[in-house]
Design an enzyme around this catalytic site. Structure first.
Site, PDB file in Angstrom:
ATOM      1  N   LYS A 121       0.894  -1.383  -0.095  1.00 18.47           N
ATOM      2  CA  LYS A 121      -0.047   0.050   0.196  1.00 18.47           C
ATOM      3  C   LYS A 121       0.866   1.287   0.218  1.00 18.47           C
ATOM      4  O   LYS A 121       0.597   2.365  -0.170  1.00 18.47           O
ATOM      5  CB  LYS A 121      -0.983  -0.047   1.289  1.00 18.47           C
ATOM      6  CG  LYS A 121      -2.007  -1.078   0.998  1.00 18.47           C
ATOM      7  CD  LYS A 121      -2.936  -1.185   2.207  1.00 18.47           C
ATOM      8  CE  LYS A 121      -4.097  -2.127   1.998  1.00 18.47           C
ATOM      9  NZ  LYS A 121      -3.640  -3.416   2.361  1.00 18.47           N
TER      10      LYS A 121
HETATM   11  C1  PLP Z   1      -4.582  -4.549   1.808  1.00 14.06           C
HETATM   12  C2  PLP Z   1      -3.747  -5.721   1.684  1.00 14.06           C
HETATM   13  C3  PLP Z   1      -4.188  -6.676   0.912  1.00 14.06           C
HETATM   14  C4  PLP Z   1      -5.438  -6.744   0.172  1.00 14.06           C
HETATM   15  O1  PLP Z   1      -5.455  -5.920  -1.090  1.00 14.06           O
HETATM   16  P1  PLP Z   1      -6.657  -5.538  -1.530  1.00 14.06           P
HETATM   17  O2  PLP Z   1      -6.384  -4.136  -2.587  1.00 14.06           O
HETATM   18  O3  PLP Z   1      -7.620  -4.661  -0.636  1.00 14.06           O
HETATM   19  O4  PLP Z   1      -7.593  -6.155  -2.235  1.00 14.06           O
HETATM   20  C5  PLP Z   1      -3.416  -7.991   0.687  1.00 14.06           C
HETATM   21  N1  PLP Z   1      -2.305  -8.104   1.412  1.00 14.06           N
HETATM   22  C6  PLP Z   1      -1.983  -7.225   2.164  1.00 14.06           C
HETATM   23  C7  PLP Z   1      -0.546  -7.286   2.931  1.00 14.06           C
HETATM   24  C8  PLP Z   1      -2.503  -6.024   2.458  1.00 14.06           C
HETATM   25  O5  PLP Z   1      -2.265  -4.905   3.271  1.00 14.06           O
END
Ligand code: PLP
Length: 433
Positions: A107
Protein backbone atom coordinates in the site's frame (compact mmCIF):
# COMPACT_ATOMS: atom_id res chain seq x y z
CA UNK A 1 -9.66 12.80 -17.97
CA UNK A 2 -13.16 12.82 -16.53
CA UNK A 3 -14.46 10.41 -13.92
CA UNK A 4 -18.03 9.27 -13.45
CA UNK A 5 -19.73 7.74 -10.44
CA UNK A 6 -20.56 4.05 -10.68
CA UNK A 7 -23.91 4.89 -9.04
CA UNK A 8 -24.63 7.14 -12.05
CA UNK A 9 -26.35 9.81 -9.94
CA UNK A 10 -23.59 12.39 -9.60
CA UNK A 11 -21.87 14.76 -12.05
CA UNK A 12 -18.63 13.83 -13.77
CA UNK A 13 -15.51 15.30 -12.19
CA UNK A 14 -11.86 15.99 -12.97
CA UNK A 15 -8.95 13.88 -11.65
CA UNK A 16 -8.32 16.49 -8.96
CA UNK A 17 -11.93 16.56 -7.77
CA UNK A 18 -12.11 12.78 -7.70
CA UNK A 19 -8.94 12.62 -5.59
CA UNK A 20 -10.08 15.34 -3.19
CA UNK A 21 -13.59 13.95 -2.80
CA UNK A 22 -12.68 10.25 -2.61
CA UNK A 23 -16.26 9.08 -3.03
CA UNK A 24 -18.87 10.70 -5.31
CA UNK A 25 -21.77 12.57 -3.64
CA UNK A 26 -24.10 9.68 -4.57
CA UNK A 27 -21.71 7.35 -2.66
CA UNK A 28 -20.56 5.72 -5.87
CA UNK A 29 -16.93 4.95 -6.69
CA UNK A 30 -15.31 7.08 -9.36
CA UNK A 31 -14.32 5.38 -12.62
CA UNK A 32 -12.46 6.79 -15.66
CA UNK A 33 -14.60 7.71 -18.64
CA UNK A 34 -12.22 6.10 -21.12
CA UNK A 35 -9.22 3.76 -21.01
CA UNK A 36 -7.02 4.01 -24.12
CA UNK A 37 -4.57 1.20 -24.96
CA UNK A 38 -0.88 2.07 -24.88
CA UNK A 39 1.11 1.82 -28.11
CA UNK A 40 2.60 -1.46 -29.32
CA UNK A 41 6.04 0.12 -29.38
CA UNK A 42 5.76 0.80 -25.65
CA UNK A 43 5.39 -2.92 -24.94
CA UNK A 44 8.04 -3.83 -27.51
CA UNK A 45 10.64 -1.65 -25.82
CA UNK A 46 9.55 -1.93 -22.20
CA UNK A 47 12.76 -3.78 -21.20
CA UNK A 48 14.76 -0.66 -21.95
CA UNK A 49 12.57 1.69 -19.90
CA UNK A 50 13.06 2.54 -16.24
CA UNK A 51 10.30 2.22 -13.66
CA UNK A 52 9.48 5.93 -13.59
CA UNK A 53 9.09 6.09 -17.37
CA UNK A 54 6.89 2.98 -17.39
CA UNK A 55 4.74 4.34 -14.57
CA UNK A 56 4.43 7.71 -16.29
CA UNK A 57 3.26 6.13 -19.56
CA UNK A 58 0.74 3.99 -17.66
CA UNK A 59 -0.79 6.73 -15.52
CA UNK A 60 -0.57 9.83 -17.71
CA UNK A 61 -3.98 9.52 -19.40
CA UNK A 62 -5.66 9.20 -15.99
CA UNK A 63 -4.11 12.44 -14.71
CA UNK A 64 -4.45 14.30 -18.01
CA UNK A 65 -3.17 17.86 -18.03
CA UNK A 66 -3.99 18.43 -14.37
CA UNK A 67 -0.42 17.77 -13.30
CA UNK A 68 2.24 18.86 -15.85
CA UNK A 69 4.58 16.17 -17.19
CA UNK A 70 7.63 17.38 -15.26
CA UNK A 71 5.76 17.50 -11.96
CA UNK A 72 4.10 14.13 -12.50
CA UNK A 73 7.46 12.54 -13.29
CA UNK A 74 8.95 14.10 -10.16
CA UNK A 75 6.09 12.69 -8.08
CA UNK A 76 6.64 9.22 -9.56
CA UNK A 77 10.39 9.43 -9.02
CA UNK A 78 9.74 10.07 -5.36
CA UNK A 79 6.97 7.46 -5.01
CA UNK A 80 8.93 4.65 -6.69
CA UNK A 81 12.24 5.07 -4.88
CA UNK A 82 12.53 1.41 -3.85
CA UNK A 83 12.76 -2.05 -5.46
CA UNK A 84 10.07 -4.41 -6.75
CA UNK A 85 12.05 -7.65 -7.02
CA UNK A 86 10.89 -10.81 -8.76
CA UNK A 87 12.02 -13.97 -6.97
CA UNK A 88 11.77 -17.23 -8.89
CA UNK A 89 10.25 -19.93 -6.70
CA UNK A 90 9.73 -22.69 -9.23
CA UNK A 91 10.22 -23.08 -12.97
CA UNK A 92 6.90 -21.37 -13.71
CA UNK A 93 6.14 -19.60 -10.41
CA UNK A 94 7.64 -16.29 -9.32
CA UNK A 95 6.98 -14.02 -6.36
CA UNK A 96 6.67 -10.30 -6.99
CA UNK A 97 7.76 -8.68 -3.74
CA UNK A 98 5.85 -5.48 -3.15
CA UNK A 99 7.08 -4.91 0.38
CA UNK A 100 10.32 -3.01 0.03
CA UNK A 101 8.83 0.43 0.68
CA UNK A 102 8.92 2.46 3.89
CA UNK A 103 6.18 0.54 5.74
CA UNK A 104 6.88 -2.80 4.03
CA UNK A 105 3.38 -3.20 2.60
CA UNK A 106 2.33 -2.82 -1.01
CA UNK A 107 0.00 0.00 0.00
CA UNK A 108 3.02 2.32 0.19
CA UNK A 109 2.91 3.06 -3.53
CA UNK A 110 -0.74 4.11 -3.59
CA UNK A 111 -0.54 6.06 -0.33
CA UNK A 112 2.56 7.94 -1.42
CA UNK A 113 1.11 8.76 -4.83
CA UNK A 114 -2.14 10.03 -3.37
CA UNK A 115 -0.30 12.13 -0.76
CA UNK A 116 1.91 13.76 -3.35
CA UNK A 117 -1.02 14.50 -5.68
CA UNK A 118 -2.90 16.21 -2.85
CA UNK A 119 0.28 18.07 -1.89
CA UNK A 120 0.67 19.23 -5.49
CA UNK A 121 -2.94 20.44 -5.75
CA UNK A 122 -2.62 22.30 -2.45
CA UNK A 123 0.46 24.15 -3.65
CA UNK A 124 -1.40 25.40 -6.73
CA UNK A 125 -4.08 27.20 -4.72
CA UNK A 126 -3.62 30.61 -3.02
CA UNK A 127 -6.26 30.36 -0.36
CA UNK A 128 -6.22 26.76 0.45
CA UNK A 129 -8.57 24.81 2.55
CA UNK A 130 -6.80 22.14 4.53
CA UNK A 131 -7.82 18.60 3.79
CA UNK A 132 -8.31 15.98 6.48
CA UNK A 133 -7.67 12.40 5.51
CA UNK A 134 -9.72 10.18 7.78
CA UNK A 135 -8.87 6.50 7.73
CA UNK A 136 -9.86 3.38 9.65
CA UNK A 137 -7.30 0.60 9.64
CA UNK A 138 -6.95 -3.02 10.68
CA UNK A 139 -3.19 -2.55 10.45
CA UNK A 140 -1.50 -2.09 7.09
CA UNK A 141 -3.42 0.78 5.51
CA UNK A 142 -2.91 3.16 8.42
CA UNK A 143 0.85 2.72 8.49
CA UNK A 144 1.24 3.28 4.76
CA UNK A 145 -1.02 6.34 4.89
CA UNK A 146 0.78 7.81 7.92
CA UNK A 147 4.17 7.38 6.31
CA UNK A 148 2.98 8.52 2.87
CA UNK A 149 1.36 11.72 4.13
CA UNK A 150 3.92 12.68 6.74
CA UNK A 151 4.86 16.33 6.34
CA UNK A 152 2.58 16.98 3.34
CA UNK A 153 1.47 20.63 3.55
CA UNK A 154 -2.23 21.33 3.91
CA UNK A 155 -3.14 17.75 4.76
CA UNK A 156 -3.92 16.42 8.20
CA UNK A 157 -4.26 12.68 8.74
CA UNK A 158 -6.50 11.14 11.39
CA UNK A 159 -6.18 7.37 11.85
CA UNK A 160 -8.50 5.12 13.82
CA UNK A 161 -7.34 1.65 14.82
CA UNK A 162 -8.74 -1.01 17.14
CA UNK A 163 -6.90 -1.10 20.44
CA UNK A 164 -4.91 -4.30 20.98
CA UNK A 165 -5.86 -5.69 17.54
CA UNK A 166 -2.84 -4.61 15.48
CA UNK A 167 0.67 -6.05 15.75
CA UNK A 168 3.33 -4.20 17.75
CA UNK A 169 5.17 -3.17 14.62
CA UNK A 170 1.97 -1.95 12.99
CA UNK A 171 1.09 0.05 16.09
CA UNK A 172 4.49 1.74 16.07
CA UNK A 173 3.98 2.64 12.41
CA UNK A 174 0.64 4.22 13.29
CA UNK A 175 1.50 6.12 16.43
CA UNK A 176 5.08 7.36 16.41
CA UNK A 177 5.29 9.89 13.58
CA UNK A 178 3.56 12.94 15.11
CA UNK A 179 3.62 16.09 12.97
CA UNK A 180 0.45 16.10 10.80
CA UNK A 181 -0.50 12.54 11.79
CA UNK A 182 -2.89 11.90 14.69
CA UNK A 183 -3.88 8.42 15.84
CA UNK A 184 -6.92 7.37 17.81
CA UNK A 185 -6.87 4.04 19.54
CA UNK A 186 -10.46 2.86 19.57
CA UNK A 187 -11.79 0.71 22.36
CA UNK A 188 -13.46 -1.76 19.98
CA UNK A 189 -12.88 -3.75 16.78
CA UNK A 190 -12.08 -2.67 13.22
CA UNK A 191 -15.75 -2.46 12.27
CA UNK A 192 -16.26 0.13 15.04
CA UNK A 193 -13.46 2.25 13.56
CA UNK A 194 -14.94 1.91 10.11
CA UNK A 195 -18.41 2.87 11.39
CA UNK A 196 -17.02 6.05 12.99
CA UNK A 197 -15.34 7.06 9.73
CA UNK A 198 -18.56 6.50 7.79
CA UNK A 199 -20.50 8.55 10.34
CA UNK A 200 -18.05 11.43 10.11
CA UNK A 201 -18.42 11.53 6.31
CA UNK A 202 -22.19 11.83 6.65
CA UNK A 203 -22.19 14.24 9.62
CA UNK A 204 -23.78 17.55 8.59
CA UNK A 205 -22.20 19.34 11.58
CA UNK A 206 -18.76 18.76 10.08
CA UNK A 207 -19.72 20.11 6.65
CA UNK A 208 -18.00 23.40 5.96
CA UNK A 209 -15.77 22.90 9.00
CA UNK A 210 -13.60 20.12 7.72
CA UNK A 211 -12.90 18.97 4.20
CA UNK A 212 -12.76 15.21 4.71
CA UNK A 213 -11.44 12.60 2.32
CA UNK A 214 -10.63 8.91 2.54
CA UNK A 215 -7.33 7.21 1.78
CA UNK A 216 -8.43 3.68 1.10
CA UNK A 217 -8.48 2.12 -2.34
CA UNK A 218 -11.83 3.67 -3.23
CA UNK A 219 -9.74 6.82 -3.85
CA UNK A 220 -8.56 6.73 -7.47
CA UNK A 221 -5.13 8.10 -6.53
CA UNK A 222 -4.57 5.14 -4.22
CA UNK A 223 -6.14 2.61 -6.52
CA UNK A 224 -4.68 3.35 -9.97
CA UNK A 225 -0.92 3.45 -9.23
CA UNK A 226 -1.14 -0.17 -8.13
CA UNK A 227 -1.23 -1.08 -11.82
CA UNK A 228 2.51 -0.26 -12.00
CA UNK A 229 3.42 -3.57 -10.32
CA UNK A 230 2.03 -5.58 -13.21
CA UNK A 231 4.07 -3.62 -15.76
CA UNK A 232 7.23 -4.04 -13.67
CA UNK A 233 6.69 -7.81 -13.46
CA UNK A 234 6.10 -8.02 -17.21
CA UNK A 235 9.30 -6.10 -17.87
CA UNK A 236 11.24 -8.50 -15.63
CA UNK A 237 9.74 -11.70 -17.04
CA UNK A 238 9.24 -10.85 -20.70
CA UNK A 239 12.30 -12.87 -21.70
CA UNK A 240 10.63 -15.96 -20.23
CA UNK A 241 7.06 -15.48 -21.30
CA UNK A 242 5.01 -13.17 -23.49
CA UNK A 243 1.91 -13.47 -21.32
CA UNK A 244 1.51 -13.85 -17.58
CA UNK A 245 -1.00 -15.08 -15.05
CA UNK A 246 -1.16 -13.02 -11.86
CA UNK A 247 -2.37 -14.37 -8.56
CA UNK A 248 -3.35 -11.64 -6.12
CA UNK A 249 -4.21 -12.10 -2.44
CA UNK A 250 -7.32 -9.96 -2.17
CA UNK A 251 -9.44 -8.16 0.40
CA UNK A 252 -11.02 -5.03 -1.01
CA UNK A 253 -9.98 -5.97 -4.56
CA UNK A 254 -8.23 -2.68 -5.29
CA UNK A 255 -4.90 -4.25 -6.18
CA UNK A 256 -6.21 -6.93 -8.56
CA UNK A 257 -8.60 -4.43 -10.13
CA UNK A 258 -5.66 -2.11 -10.87
CA UNK A 259 -4.05 -5.08 -12.63
CA UNK A 260 -7.16 -5.37 -14.77
CA UNK A 261 -6.74 -1.72 -15.76
CA UNK A 262 -3.16 -2.56 -16.82
CA UNK A 263 -4.62 -5.37 -18.94
CA UNK A 264 -7.06 -2.90 -20.52
CA UNK A 265 -4.09 -0.71 -21.36
CA UNK A 266 -2.77 -3.62 -23.42
CA UNK A 267 -0.45 -5.38 -20.97
CA UNK A 268 -0.42 -9.06 -22.00
CA UNK A 269 -2.05 -10.65 -18.97
CA UNK A 270 -3.58 -13.99 -19.78
CA UNK A 271 -5.62 -14.49 -16.63
CA UNK A 272 -6.09 -13.33 -13.04
CA UNK A 273 -6.39 -15.51 -9.98
CA UNK A 274 -7.71 -14.19 -6.68
CA UNK A 275 -6.76 -15.90 -3.44
CA UNK A 276 -8.71 -15.20 -0.28
CA UNK A 277 -8.85 -16.41 3.28
CA UNK A 278 -12.20 -17.60 4.62
CA UNK A 279 -13.71 -14.29 3.61
CA UNK A 280 -14.55 -15.84 0.27
CA UNK A 281 -17.27 -13.59 -1.18
CA UNK A 282 -15.63 -13.43 -4.62
CA UNK A 283 -14.51 -17.07 -5.05
CA UNK A 284 -18.06 -18.07 -4.05
CA UNK A 285 -19.51 -15.65 -6.58
CA UNK A 286 -17.32 -17.11 -9.33
CA UNK A 287 -18.61 -20.56 -8.41
CA UNK A 288 -22.31 -19.73 -8.10
CA UNK A 289 -22.90 -16.53 -10.05
CA UNK A 290 -24.59 -15.21 -6.95
CA UNK A 291 -22.93 -12.16 -5.35
CA UNK A 292 -23.55 -12.33 -1.61
CA UNK A 293 -21.59 -10.10 0.76
CA UNK A 294 -20.99 -11.40 4.28
CA UNK A 295 -19.81 -10.09 7.62
CA UNK A 296 -16.07 -10.51 7.87
CA UNK A 297 -14.42 -13.17 10.00
CA UNK A 298 -11.00 -12.80 11.66
CA UNK A 299 -8.09 -14.74 10.11
CA UNK A 300 -4.28 -14.71 10.26
CA UNK A 301 -4.17 -12.82 6.94
CA UNK A 302 -6.10 -9.97 8.52
CA UNK A 303 -5.52 -7.35 5.83
CA UNK A 304 -7.93 -9.44 3.75
CA UNK A 305 -10.66 -9.85 6.34
CA UNK A 306 -13.27 -8.23 4.14
CA UNK A 307 -16.74 -9.61 3.48
CA UNK A 308 -17.99 -6.82 1.21
CA UNK A 309 -15.09 -5.86 -1.11
CA UNK A 310 -15.43 -2.19 -2.00
CA UNK A 311 -13.70 -2.35 -5.40
CA UNK A 312 -15.59 -5.31 -6.80
CA UNK A 313 -18.02 -2.98 -8.53
CA UNK A 314 -15.07 -1.60 -10.53
CA UNK A 315 -14.16 -5.13 -11.60
CA UNK A 316 -17.72 -5.70 -12.79
CA UNK A 317 -17.59 -2.44 -14.74
CA UNK A 318 -14.31 -3.48 -16.40
CA UNK A 319 -16.06 -6.65 -17.60
CA UNK A 320 -19.22 -4.88 -18.77
CA UNK A 321 -21.20 -6.44 -15.90
CA UNK A 322 -21.03 -9.70 -17.84
CA UNK A 323 -20.52 -12.72 -15.58
CA UNK A 324 -19.30 -14.99 -18.40
CA UNK A 325 -16.72 -12.45 -19.49
CA UNK A 326 -15.50 -12.08 -15.93
CA UNK A 327 -15.23 -15.84 -15.46
CA UNK A 328 -12.93 -16.21 -18.45
CA UNK A 329 -10.58 -13.61 -16.96
CA UNK A 330 -10.70 -14.41 -13.24
CA UNK A 331 -10.49 -17.56 -11.13
CA UNK A 332 -10.80 -17.67 -7.36
CA UNK A 333 -9.75 -19.92 -4.49
CA UNK A 334 -10.08 -19.59 -0.74
CA UNK A 335 -7.99 -21.10 2.07
CA UNK A 336 -8.22 -21.73 5.79
CA UNK A 337 -5.63 -20.50 8.28
CA UNK A 338 -4.28 -24.07 8.57
CA UNK A 339 -3.72 -24.27 4.82
CA UNK A 340 -2.03 -20.87 4.92
CA UNK A 341 0.41 -22.03 7.63
CA UNK A 342 1.07 -25.24 5.68
CA UNK A 343 1.97 -23.16 2.64
CA UNK A 344 4.33 -20.97 4.70
CA UNK A 345 6.03 -24.15 5.97
CA UNK A 346 6.15 -25.70 2.50
CA UNK A 347 7.72 -22.61 0.91
CA UNK A 348 10.28 -22.42 3.68
CA UNK A 349 11.21 -26.10 3.66
CA UNK A 350 11.25 -26.84 -0.05
CA UNK A 351 11.93 -23.45 -1.66
CA UNK A 352 13.86 -21.71 1.09
CA UNK A 353 11.43 -18.80 0.80
CA UNK A 354 9.71 -17.01 3.66
CA UNK A 355 6.23 -15.81 2.78
CA UNK A 356 3.84 -13.79 4.91
CA UNK A 357 0.28 -15.17 5.29
CA UNK A 358 -1.09 -12.99 2.46
CA UNK A 359 1.62 -13.94 -0.01
CA UNK A 360 1.22 -17.59 1.00
CA UNK A 361 -2.43 -17.41 -0.08
CA UNK A 362 -1.35 -15.85 -3.38
CA UNK A 363 1.04 -18.76 -3.86
CA UNK A 364 -1.61 -21.40 -3.06
CA UNK A 365 -4.12 -19.89 -5.45
CA UNK A 366 -1.55 -19.73 -8.24
CA UNK A 367 -0.50 -23.36 -7.68
CA UNK A 368 -4.09 -24.53 -7.74
CA UNK A 369 -4.76 -22.62 -10.94
CA UNK A 370 -1.62 -23.88 -12.68
CA UNK A 371 -2.53 -27.45 -11.71
CA UNK A 372 -5.13 -27.46 -14.42
CA UNK A 373 -3.46 -24.95 -16.76
CA UNK A 374 -0.07 -26.22 -17.91
CA UNK A 375 2.83 -24.35 -19.42
CA UNK A 376 2.00 -20.91 -18.14
CA UNK A 377 4.25 -18.46 -16.33
CA UNK A 378 2.59 -17.33 -13.11
CA UNK A 379 3.40 -14.56 -10.66
CA UNK A 380 1.97 -14.23 -7.17
CA UNK A 381 2.03 -10.90 -5.40
CA UNK A 382 3.80 -10.92 -2.03
CA UNK A 383 2.01 -7.99 -0.41
CA UNK A 384 3.70 -7.58 2.99
CA UNK A 385 7.01 -8.39 4.64
CA UNK A 386 6.69 -11.43 6.94
CA UNK A 387 8.14 -9.42 9.84
CA UNK A 388 4.80 -7.60 10.06
CA UNK A 389 3.01 -10.86 10.84
CA UNK A 390 5.58 -12.49 13.15
CA UNK A 391 3.10 -13.61 15.81
CA UNK A 392 1.30 -15.93 13.35
CA UNK A 393 4.38 -17.33 11.58
CA UNK A 394 5.69 -20.70 12.87
CA UNK A 395 8.40 -19.99 15.43
CA UNK A 396 11.28 -21.82 13.73
CA UNK A 397 10.65 -19.70 10.62
CA UNK A 398 9.96 -16.47 12.51
CA UNK A 399 13.34 -16.84 14.26
CA UNK A 400 15.11 -16.72 10.89
CA UNK A 401 13.57 -13.40 9.79
CA UNK A 402 15.97 -10.51 10.09
CA UNK A 403 14.57 -7.17 11.16
CA UNK A 404 14.76 -4.76 8.21
CA UNK A 405 16.23 -1.31 8.83
CA UNK A 406 12.86 0.43 8.31
CA UNK A 407 11.45 -1.58 11.20
CA UNK A 408 14.56 -1.39 13.39
CA UNK A 409 14.34 2.39 13.30
CA UNK A 410 10.77 2.32 14.62
CA UNK A 411 11.21 0.07 17.57
CA UNK A 412 12.68 2.62 19.96
CA UNK A 413 10.19 5.39 19.07
CA UNK A 414 7.49 6.31 21.52
CA UNK A 415 3.82 5.61 20.92
CA UNK A 416 1.53 8.65 20.91
CA UNK A 417 -2.17 7.97 20.63
CA UNK A 418 -5.47 9.10 22.09
CA UNK A 419 -7.79 6.44 23.40
CA UNK A 420 -11.44 6.99 22.46
CA UNK A 421 -14.50 4.86 22.93
CA UNK A 422 -17.16 6.53 20.80
CA UNK A 423 -17.95 8.78 17.85
CA UNK A 424 -18.60 11.90 19.94
CA UNK A 425 -14.94 12.04 20.98
CA UNK A 426 -13.81 11.87 17.37
CA UNK A 427 -16.31 14.54 16.37
CA UNK A 428 -15.20 16.80 19.22
CA UNK A 429 -11.62 16.51 17.98
CA UNK A 430 -12.57 17.22 14.36
CA UNK A 431 -14.60 20.30 15.35
CA UNK A 432 -12.03 21.78 17.72
CA UNK A 433 -8.62 21.09 16.23
C1 PLP B 1 -4.49 -4.52 1.82
C2 PLP B 1 -3.76 -5.79 1.73
C3 PLP B 1 -4.20 -6.83 0.89
C4 PLP B 1 -5.49 -6.75 0.08
O1 PLP B 1 -5.42 -5.82 -0.95
P1 PLP B 1 -6.78 -5.31 -1.66
O2 PLP B 1 -6.33 -4.30 -2.65
O3 PLP B 1 -7.61 -4.72 -0.56
O4 PLP B 1 -7.43 -6.49 -2.26
C5 PLP B 1 -3.43 -7.97 0.80
N1 PLP B 1 -2.30 -8.11 1.52
C6 PLP B 1 -1.86 -7.15 2.35
C7 PLP B 1 -0.62 -7.38 3.14
C8 PLP B 1 -2.56 -5.95 2.48
O5 PLP B 1 -2.12 -5.00 3.32
Amino acid sequence: MRYFSLNHKAPEVSFQEAVVKGLAPDKGLYFPNTIESLSESFFETIESLDHVTIAFEAIKQFVGNEIPEQDLKAILEDVLSFDFPIVEIDKNIASLELYHGPTMAFKDVGARFMARCLGYFNKQKDSQEDITVLVATSGDTGGAVASGFLGVDGVEVVILYPSGKVSDIQEKQLTTLGNNITSFEVDGVFDDCQAMVKRAFLDKDLEGKRSLTSANSINIARWLPQMFYYFFAYKALKHKSEALVFSVPSGNYGNICAGMVAQKLGLPIQHFVTGTNENDTVPEYLKTGNYKTKSSVATISNAMDVGAPSNFIRIKELHDHDFKKLKTNLSGFSYSDEETIEAINYLNETKNYIADPHGAIGFLALRDYLDSNDGIQGVFLETAHPIKFLPVIPKQIADKIETPTQIEALLHLEKKSFVISGYEELKHYLLNN
